[in-house]
Design an enzyme around this catalytic site. Structure first.
Site, mmCIF file in Angstrom:
data_model
loop_
_atom_site.group_PDB
_atom_site.id
_atom_site.type_symbol
_atom_site.label_atom_id
_atom_site.label_comp_id
_atom_site.label_asym_id
_atom_site.label_seq_id
_atom_site.Cartn_x
_atom_site.Cartn_y
_atom_site.Cartn_z
ATOM 1 N N ARG A 51 1.055 -1.222 0.192
ATOM 2 C CA ARG A 51 0.226 0.312 -0.270
ATOM 3 C C ARG A 51 1.240 0.965 0.234
ATOM 4 N NH1 ARG A 51 -5.152 -2.351 2.517
ATOM 5 N NH2 ARG A 51 -6.376 -0.135 2.364
ATOM 6 N N ARG B 78 -18.560 -2.783 10.174
ATOM 7 C CA ARG B 78 -16.636 -1.603 10.644
ATOM 8 C C ARG B 78 -16.169 -0.978 11.116
ATOM 9 N NH1 ARG B 78 -12.509 -3.647 5.639
ATOM 10 N NH2 ARG B 78 -11.746 -2.145 6.361
ATOM 11 N N ARG C 177 -9.348 7.413 4.817
ATOM 12 C CA ARG C 177 -9.016 6.123 3.731
ATOM 13 C C ARG C 177 -8.172 6.707 2.450
ATOM 14 N NH1 ARG C 177 -13.518 1.751 6.146
ATOM 15 N NH2 ARG C 177 -12.265 0.491 4.013
HETATM 16 P P1 AP5 Z 1 -8.764 -2.728 4.343
HETATM 17 O O1 AP5 Z 1 -9.341 -4.002 5.159
HETATM 18 O O2 AP5 Z 1 -7.428 -3.765 3.375
HETATM 19 O O3 AP5 Z 1 -9.658 -1.811 3.491
HETATM 20 P P2 AP5 Z 1 -9.857 -1.518 2.749
HETATM 21 O O4 AP5 Z 1 -8.732 -1.157 1.303
HETATM 22 O O5 AP5 Z 1 -10.122 0.283 2.891
HETATM 23 O O6 AP5 Z 1 -10.565 -1.878 2.067
HETATM 24 P P3 AP5 Z 1 -11.537 -2.409 2.392
HETATM 25 O O7 AP5 Z 1 -12.617 -4.028 3.204
HETATM 26 O O8 AP5 Z 1 -12.442 -1.204 3.061
HETATM 27 O O9 AP5 Z 1 -12.431 -2.602 0.271
HETATM 28 P P4 AP5 Z 1 -12.952 -3.667 -0.321
HETATM 29 O O10 AP5 Z 1 -12.016 -2.744 -1.332
HETATM 30 O O11 AP5 Z 1 -12.124 -4.870 -0.042
HETATM 31 O O12 AP5 Z 1 -13.941 -3.768 -1.043
HETATM 32 P P5 AP5 Z 1 -15.634 -4.890 -0.259
HETATM 33 O O13 AP5 Z 1 -15.358 -5.933 -1.623
HETATM 34 O O14 AP5 Z 1 -14.747 -5.255 0.634
HETATM 35 O O15 AP5 Z 1 -7.722 -2.434 5.559
HETATM 36 C C1 AP5 Z 1 -7.856 -1.727 6.147
HETATM 37 C C2 AP5 Z 1 -6.771 -0.898 7.563
HETATM 38 O O16 AP5 Z 1 -6.222 -1.840 7.613
HETATM 39 C C3 AP5 Z 1 -6.726 0.123 6.745
HETATM 40 O O17 AP5 Z 1 -7.193 1.486 6.408
HETATM 41 C C4 AP5 Z 1 -5.122 0.541 7.407
HETATM 42 O O18 AP5 Z 1 -5.374 1.585 8.573
HETATM 43 C C5 AP5 Z 1 -5.110 -0.987 7.601
HETATM 44 N N1 AP5 Z 1 -4.481 -1.625 6.758
HETATM 45 C C6 AP5 Z 1 -4.273 -2.727 6.037
HETATM 46 N N2 AP5 Z 1 -3.522 -2.727 4.833
HETATM 47 C C7 AP5 Z 1 -2.365 -1.825 5.336
HETATM 48 C C8 AP5 Z 1 -1.528 -1.759 4.572
HETATM 49 N N3 AP5 Z 1 -0.244 -2.715 4.093
HETATM 50 N N4 AP5 Z 1 -0.074 -0.976 5.233
HETATM 51 C C9 AP5 Z 1 -0.695 -0.505 6.177
HETATM 52 N N5 AP5 Z 1 -1.893 0.119 6.385
HETATM 53 C C10 AP5 Z 1 -2.696 -1.408 6.364
HETATM 54 O O19 AP5 Z 1 -16.418 -4.451 -0.484
HETATM 55 C C11 AP5 Z 1 -17.014 -3.132 -0.090
HETATM 56 C C12 AP5 Z 1 -18.780 -2.857 -0.249
HETATM 57 O O20 AP5 Z 1 -18.581 -2.661 -1.320
HETATM 58 C C13 AP5 Z 1 -19.341 -4.131 0.521
HETATM 59 O O21 AP5 Z 1 -20.382 -3.840 0.988
HETATM 60 C C14 AP5 Z 1 -19.405 -5.232 -0.988
HETATM 61 O O22 AP5 Z 1 -20.508 -5.745 -0.818
HETATM 62 C C15 AP5 Z 1 -20.151 -3.688 -2.095
HETATM 63 N N6 AP5 Z 1 -19.737 -4.097 -3.329
HETATM 64 C C16 AP5 Z 1 -18.559 -5.160 -3.799
HETATM 65 N N7 AP5 Z 1 -18.580 -4.890 -5.131
HETATM 66 C C17 AP5 Z 1 -19.642 -3.970 -5.254
HETATM 67 C C18 AP5 Z 1 -20.148 -4.159 -6.699
HETATM 68 N N8 AP5 Z 1 -19.686 -4.212 -7.531
HETATM 69 N N9 AP5 Z 1 -21.167 -3.248 -6.767
HETATM 70 C C19 AP5 Z 1 -21.764 -2.795 -5.731
HETATM 71 N N10 AP5 Z 1 -21.409 -3.069 -3.799
HETATM 72 C C20 AP5 Z 1 -20.590 -3.669 -4.305
#
Ligand code: AP5
Length: 208
Positions: free
Chosen positions: A88, A155, A166
């Site tokens: 990241r 969450r 974020r």
């Molecule tokens: P992390 O858990 O990795 O969060 P993120 O990158 O912010 O990603 P999300 O999990 O929020 O989203 P996603 O892309 O997986 O979407 P999802 O499929 O769930 O990290 C959290 C925290 O941990 C960071 O902020 C940081 O603090 C820390 N961290 C983690 N890794 C780190 C690193 N390498 N370095 C430093 N810090 C780190 O989908 C989201 C929603 O949308 C769901 O409800 C889903 O049902 C819906 N959805 C999905 N696809 C669609 C679609 N096509 N149409 C409509 N809705 C959809």
């Protein structure tokens, strides 16, 4: 196959990796999930990570790199992996490059799941997860069955304020990975807008 998933928060990385992990029979390694598990166990790393996560900031590079180094040393990774949410930052990407060279492993592709910022907040605020199965739902786009509604979790970093931080962290610290992997001819852009099935079909196409 060894893949990295990059994209803004809520782009659908976790949703699509959950679909691909069984299709490709390789482990889904999500650093966000690993931190949430550490928070739940109340480990010192979990306490540190929770502070950063709730503020929508990144956890320190040294902590994340150490955690991924350990995970990539495990047996199941020999078959391949889907890395979700790591690297990241540029220092994380450089550390991964070094680690893969030490392990004599080569990346197949870096998937950039592209979703514009204005769609992100709605996706994030409506997300719910089932603590029993780990399945991710969305109240509008992928509604959970009513009988499990009471046990679903929201969450603590899925608030509008935290999402804005974020997104800022993504643009400032993670987006520089795009030219980094373009220069290595590894980047594959996939449009993340559309139904979940449409996005899966695009991903399968991009990987074939
Ligand atoms: P992390 O858990 O990795 O969060 P993120 O990158 O912010 O990603 P999300 O999990 O929020 O989203 P996603 O892309 O997986 O979407 P999802 O499929 O769930 O990290 C959290 C925290 O941990 C960071 O902020 C940081 O603090 C820390 N961290 C983690 N890794 C780190 C690193 N390498 N370095 C430093 N810090 C780190 O989908 C989201 C929603 O949308 C769901 O409800 C889903 O049902 C819906 N959805 C999905 N696809 C669609 C679609 N096509 N149409 C409509 N809705 C959809």
């Amino acid at each position: 196959m060894r893949l990295i998933f990059v994209g803004p928060p809520g782009a659908g990385k976790g949703t699509q990796c959950a679909r691909l992990t069984s299709r490709l029979d390789i482990p889904h390694i999500s650093t966000g999930d690993m931190f949430r598990a550490a928070v739940k166990r109340g480990t010192p790393m979990g306490v540190l990570a929770k502070k950063a996560m709730d503020a929508g900031e990144l956890v320190g590079d040294d902590i994340v790199i150490g955690m991924v180094r350990e995970r990539l040393g495990e047996e199941d990774v020999q078959r391949g992996f889907l890395l979700d949410g790591f690297p990241r930052t540029i220092p994380q990407a450089e550390a991964l490059e070094q680690l893969l060279a030490e392990l004599s492993l080569k990346l197949d592709a870096v998937i950039l799941l592209e979703v514009p910022d204005d769609l992100i907040v709605e996706r994030i605020v409506g997300r719910r997860s089932d603590p029993e199965t780990g399945r991710i739902y969305h109240l509008k786009f992928d509604p959970p069955p009513p009988e499990i509604a009471d046990r679903l979790k929201h969450r603590s970093d899925d608030t509008e304020d935290a999402v804005r931080s974020r997104l800022k962290a993504y643009h400032d610290q993670t987006a520089p990975l795009i030219p980094f992997y373009e220069q290595r001819d590894a980047l594959r852009r996939v449009d993340g807008v559309g139904s979940m099935d449409e996005v899966t079909a695009r991903l399968v196409d991009a990987l074939s």
